[in-house]
Design an enzyme around this catalytic site. Sequence first.
Site, PDB file in Angstrom:
ATOM      1  CB  VAL A 138      -0.978   0.028   1.196  1.00 34.60           C
ATOM      2  CG1 VAL A 138      -1.974  -1.114   1.095  1.00 34.60           C
ATOM      3  CG2 VAL A 138      -0.241   0.007   2.525  1.00 34.60           C
ATOM      4  CG  ASN A 158      -7.005  -3.646   8.996  1.00 40.04           C
ATOM      5  OD1 ASN A 158      -7.328  -3.193  10.093  1.00 40.04           O
ATOM      6  ND2 ASN A 158      -6.356  -4.799   8.861  1.00 40.04           N
ATOM      7  CB  ALA A 204       3.216  10.450  15.113  1.00 45.80           C
ATOM      8  CB  SER A 244      -4.821   2.833  16.954  1.00 46.82           C
ATOM      9  OG  SER A 244      -4.375   2.477  18.247  1.00 46.82           O
ATOM     10  CE  LYS A 246      -2.945   2.375  13.121  1.00 46.16           C
ATOM     11  NZ  LYS A 246      -3.768   1.823  12.020  1.00 46.16           N
ATOM     12  CE1 TYR A 263       0.065   0.932  14.840  1.00 47.56           C
ATOM     13  CE2 TYR A 263      -0.747   1.824  16.920  1.00 47.56           C
ATOM     14  CZ  TYR A 263      -0.927   1.036  15.801  1.00 47.56           C
ATOM     15  OH  TYR A 263      -2.110   0.355  15.632  1.00 47.56           O
ATOM     16  CB  ILE A 321      -8.142  -6.335  19.154  1.00 44.80           C
ATOM     17  CG1 ILE A 321      -8.937  -5.018  19.134  1.00 44.80           C
ATOM     18  CG2 ILE A 321      -8.900  -7.445  18.445  1.00 44.80           C
ATOM     19  CD1 ILE A 321     -10.283  -5.068  19.821  1.00 44.80           C
TER      20      ILE A 321
END
Length: 232
Positions: A47, A73, A141, A126, A143, A139, A172
């Site tokens: 992606v 995702n 920053a 998130s 999200k 991570y 999760i």
Amino acid sequence: IGRAIAELYAEEGAAVLIADIDAEAGAEVTAAIAARGGVARFQSCDVGSRESVTAMVEVASRLTGRIDVLCNNAAYLGPFHGVLDAGDEEWERCLRVQVLGTNNCTRAVLPYMLQQSAGAIVNVVSIQAMVGCPTSVTYTAAKAAVLGFTLSAAYDYGLHNVRVNALSPGPIQTRISPKPGDPAYQWQCDQTMLGRVGQSREVAWVALFLASDESSYITGVNLPVDGGWTAK
């Protein structure tokens, strides 16, 4: 989470294109959906590469002749660090997959959705876009950027009947999550109002709602799926 979303979309009648860099896992999920009578195809895709995404979306458009739903995702997952220890490669990978990946996929499907004056884009963010967590600045920053992307895109394309929403999972249980008995697992449980971690299927139900006509008057929202973590 991605597998659960793909499987539920297919169960509800969608023709699903699964895009991933993990060909083995993608093929496995595709076969599982087909075995249950669903329609699914796998396309290898990075992606973070606009060329790879363009090829993937062209394949997706040929499944039914239109593209109604995009679920972003994909994510790069650690190991992560704090500000002083996070290197350029960690920053680049987080931003390339989460932020540019979301942009690349959205940019590629929008012409189809605009032509048909309908579409739903679901971005998996998130709770770390809203609450602080230790040693994961890259991570977090990235999200947070995807959440901002969601709000802006929803504003730009709402009048074209293209809805853009986000959902934000909390803890999760997945193959890479802390397991019961691990102190980190109990810490996650303790942060929620429900006193437990969630299951991938519980995230998938929200992704289905945001993709469906049942949410036809909802755009620009971020829906936490976190057992109450962010409400405390």
